[in-house]
Design a protein around this motif. Structure first.
Motif, PDB file in Angstrom:
ATOM      1  N   SER A 156      -5.016  17.151  -2.440  1.00  0.00           N
ATOM      2  CA  SER A 156      -6.409  17.909  -2.085  1.00  0.00           C
ATOM      3  C   SER A 156      -6.131  19.284  -2.393  1.00  0.00           C
ATOM      4  CB  SER A 156      -6.913  17.646  -0.422  1.00  0.00           C
ATOM      5  OG  SER A 156      -7.105  16.185  -0.446  1.00  0.00           O
ATOM      6  N   ARG A 157      -5.025  19.687  -2.602  1.00  0.00           N
ATOM      7  CA  ARG A 157      -4.720  21.153  -2.678  1.00  0.00           C
ATOM      8  C   ARG A 157      -5.004  21.345  -4.297  1.00  0.00           C
ATOM      9  NH1 ARG A 157       1.404  20.520  -0.165  1.00  0.00           N
ATOM     10  NH2 ARG A 157       0.736  20.310   2.156  1.00  0.00           N
ATOM     11  N   PRO A 158      -5.463  22.609  -4.609  1.00  0.00           N
ATOM     12  CA  PRO A 158      -5.947  22.780  -5.906  1.00  0.00           C
ATOM     13  C   PRO A 158      -4.692  22.611  -7.095  1.00  0.00           C
ATOM     14  CG  PRO A 158      -7.012  24.457  -4.694  1.00  0.00           C
ATOM     15  CD  PRO A 158      -5.957  23.532  -3.671  1.00  0.00           C
ATOM     16  N   ALA A 159      -3.492  23.051  -6.577  1.00  0.00           N
ATOM     17  CA  ALA A 159      -2.239  23.346  -7.347  1.00  0.00           C
ATOM     18  C   ALA A 159      -1.731  21.739  -7.672  1.00  0.00           C
ATOM     19  CB  ALA A 159      -1.373  24.008  -6.742  1.00  0.00           C
ATOM     20  N   ALA A 160      -2.314  20.646  -6.892  1.00  0.00           N
ATOM     21  CA  ALA A 160      -1.725  19.344  -7.122  1.00  0.00           C
ATOM     22  C   ALA A 160      -2.098  18.640  -8.168  1.00  0.00           C
ATOM     23  CB  ALA A 160      -2.163  18.549  -5.534  1.00  0.00           C
ATOM     24  N   VAL A 204       0.885  -1.175  -0.081  1.00  0.00           N
ATOM     25  CA  VAL A 204       0.213  -0.148  -0.045  1.00  0.00           C
ATOM     26  C   VAL A 204       0.852   1.273   0.055  1.00  0.00           C
ATOM     27  CG1 VAL A 204      -1.922   1.340   1.208  1.00  0.00           C
ATOM     28  CG2 VAL A 204      -1.902  -1.134   1.147  1.00  0.00           C
ATOM     29  N   THR A 205       1.989   1.261   0.799  1.00  0.00           N
ATOM     30  CA  THR A 205       2.897   2.084   0.639  1.00  0.00           C
ATOM     31  C   THR A 205       3.417   2.590  -0.470  1.00  0.00           C
ATOM     32  OG1 THR A 205       3.398   2.101   3.130  1.00  0.00           O
ATOM     33  CG2 THR A 205       5.206   3.431   1.871  1.00  0.00           C
ATOM     34  N   PHE A 206       4.000   1.575  -1.056  1.00  0.00           N
ATOM     35  CA  PHE A 206       4.466   1.388  -2.578  1.00  0.00           C
ATOM     36  C   PHE A 206       3.531   1.892  -3.561  1.00  0.00           C
ATOM     37  CE2 PHE A 206       5.113  -0.612  -6.708  1.00  0.00           C
ATOM     38  CZ  PHE A 206       6.368  -0.355  -7.123  1.00  0.00           C
ATOM     39  N   PHE A 207       2.151   1.604  -3.654  1.00  0.00           N
ATOM     40  CA  PHE A 207       1.430   1.968  -4.443  1.00  0.00           C
ATOM     41  C   PHE A 207       0.886   3.511  -4.363  1.00  0.00           C
ATOM     42  CE2 PHE A 207      -3.009   2.575  -5.938  1.00  0.00           C
ATOM     43  CZ  PHE A 207      -2.828   2.087  -7.218  1.00  0.00           C
ATOM     44  N   GLY A 208       0.700   3.867  -2.984  1.00  0.00           N
ATOM     45  CA  GLY A 208       0.162   4.989  -2.561  1.00  0.00           C
ATOM     46  C   GLY A 208       1.285   6.137  -2.924  1.00  0.00           C
ATOM     47  N   GLY A 209       2.731   5.792  -2.813  1.00  0.00           N
ATOM     48  CA  GLY A 209       3.681   7.007  -3.149  1.00  0.00           C
ATOM     49  C   GLY A 209       3.731   7.049  -4.469  1.00  0.00           C
ATOM     50  N   VAL A 269       3.837  -0.355   9.550  1.00  0.00           N
ATOM     51  CA  VAL A 269       2.389  -0.413   9.756  1.00  0.00           C
ATOM     52  C   VAL A 269       1.974   1.124  10.461  1.00  0.00           C
ATOM     53  CG1 VAL A 269       0.555  -1.338  11.245  1.00  0.00           C
ATOM     54  CG2 VAL A 269       1.856  -2.810   9.989  1.00  0.00           C
ATOM     55  N   LEU A 270       2.982   1.410  11.264  1.00  0.00           N
ATOM     56  CA  LEU A 270       2.723   2.887  11.939  1.00  0.00           C
ATOM     57  C   LEU A 270       3.003   3.922  11.203  1.00  0.00           C
ATOM     58  CD1 LEU A 270       4.638   1.928  15.479  1.00  0.00           C
ATOM     59  CD2 LEU A 270       2.200   2.378  14.657  1.00  0.00           C
ATOM     60  N   TYR A 271       4.049   3.995  10.225  1.00  0.00           N
ATOM     61  CA  TYR A 271       4.295   4.987   9.003  1.00  0.00           C
ATOM     62  C   TYR A 271       3.035   4.952   8.080  1.00  0.00           C
ATOM     63  CZ  TYR A 271       9.014   6.256  10.703  1.00  0.00           C
ATOM     64  OH  TYR A 271      10.070   6.883  11.263  1.00  0.00           O
ATOM     65  N   LEU A 272       2.509   3.680   7.681  1.00  0.00           N
ATOM     66  CA  LEU A 272       1.422   3.970   6.652  1.00  0.00           C
ATOM     67  C   LEU A 272       0.408   5.039   6.856  1.00  0.00           C
ATOM     68  CD1 LEU A 272       0.331   2.831   3.994  1.00  0.00           C
ATOM     69  CD2 LEU A 272      -0.753   0.885   5.439  1.00  0.00           C
ATOM     70  N   PRO A 273      -0.383   5.255   7.715  1.00  0.00           N
ATOM     71  CA  PRO A 273      -1.448   6.033   7.901  1.00  0.00           C
ATOM     72  C   PRO A 273      -0.811   7.392   7.948  1.00  0.00           C
ATOM     73  CG  PRO A 273      -0.985   5.133  10.007  1.00  0.00           C
ATOM     74  CD  PRO A 273      -0.164   4.046   9.001  1.00  0.00           C
ATOM     75  N   ALA A 324      -2.006  10.007   4.933  1.00  0.00           N
ATOM     76  CA  ALA A 324      -2.632  11.428   5.200  1.00  0.00           C
ATOM     77  C   ALA A 324      -2.064  12.342   4.541  1.00  0.00           C
ATOM     78  CB  ALA A 324      -2.780  11.538   6.684  1.00  0.00           C
ATOM     79  N   LYS A 325      -0.595  12.114   4.572  1.00  0.00           N
ATOM     80  CA  LYS A 325       0.095  13.345   3.883  1.00  0.00           C
ATOM     81  C   LYS A 325      -0.117  13.438   2.238  1.00  0.00           C
ATOM     82  CE  LYS A 325       5.085  14.518   2.920  1.00  0.00           C
ATOM     83  NZ  LYS A 325       5.092  14.401   1.334  1.00  0.00           N
TER      84      LYS A 325
END
Length: 249
Positions: A235-239, A155-160, A220-224, A228-229
């Motif tokens: 979520s920022r318009p410029a993103a 999930v971390t790999f795909f999310g990043g 596991v602890l870093y994933l959320p 969130a980051k």
């Protein structure tokens, strides 16, 4: 172009160190730079370097899954994975040295990375299943550890990766943000190079289980925090890339 000249050109064409751990910044990227220069001199393409990385990585994974856990097997697994990780850095650097990569090359790199991550944790699962006494417990609960670690890693790999693709590219000539040393230290527990080091404990049985388990807990602890980051950034318009609007939810 000589190897020395290739190294000099690569030194000035490095990606930003922002969001990169100390291991990747000071160990893996410099090692990859040397391998990229050598690969350029002998005429390898970036895709061939990616396949070399896969050869080392899957070789180490095969030793982990098939050999009895021991100190020599752990050292061999670590060496193969570390060299494979360095070649994984080299393929992108070689692509930049040759004038830029291709979508197919980037696709191959990510597919190989995903396959290696999946196979590596699966090999740990096989080792736990085949040699429960060596790791100090015969409980089937032990088999959940690599499964949870694998879930967090994928999930971390795909999310990043997806975040990187969806974010607006920096304008040409824009200054790269200064890397944070504190963040680089904080990212060490989830750096693949640090993860490779834990296999040096393979012969120690319970020592390996504790080291692997602690790194799994960190993942596991870093994933959320990562999720969130990344969600805030997107979520920022410029993103959002020009002309692309997020789908309604």
């Amino acid at each position: 172009m000589s190897g020395g000249e290739a190294l000099r050109r690569l030194a000035g064409a490095q990606k930003s160190a922002k969001g990169v751990s100390l291991y990747s910044r000071f160990v893996n990227r410099p090692a990859g730079r040397v391998l990229a220069a050598g690969s350029y001199v002998v005429g390898l393409t970036p895709n061939q370097v990616t396949l070399v990385s896969a050869l080392f990585g899957f070789g180490g994974i095969a030793v982990l899954a098939l050999a009895a856990p021991s100190w020599w097997a752990g050292a061999l697994v670590w060496l193969a994975l570390a060299v494979g990780f360095a070649f994984d850095s080299a393929d992108g650097q070689l692509a930049r040295l040759r004038g830029g990569g291709s979508p197919a090359g980037e696709w191959l790199d990510h597919v190989v990375d995903c396959a290696k991550t999946t196979a590596l944790h699966s090999a740990v699962l096989v080792a736990f299943y085949r040699h429960p006494g060596h790791f100090g417990t015969g409980s089937d609960v032990l088999l959940l550890v690599p499964l949870v670690f694998l879930l967090a890693s994928i999930v971390t790999f795909f999310g990043g990766l997806l975040t990187e693709q969806l974010k607006r590219k920096a304008a040409p000539g824009a200054a790269a943000p200064a890397p944070s040393t504190l963040r680089a230290v904080a990212l060490l527990p989830v750096d693949h190079g640090v993860f490779c080091l834990v296999f040096l404990l393979l012969g120690g049985g319970p020592l390996f289980l504790w080291g692997y388990g602690l790194l799994g807990a960190a993942a596991v602890l870093y994933l959320p925090l990562f999720l969130a980051k990344w969600f805030r950034e997107l979520s920022r318009p410029a993103a959002h890339p020009a002309g692309r609007q997020p789908a309604a939810r």
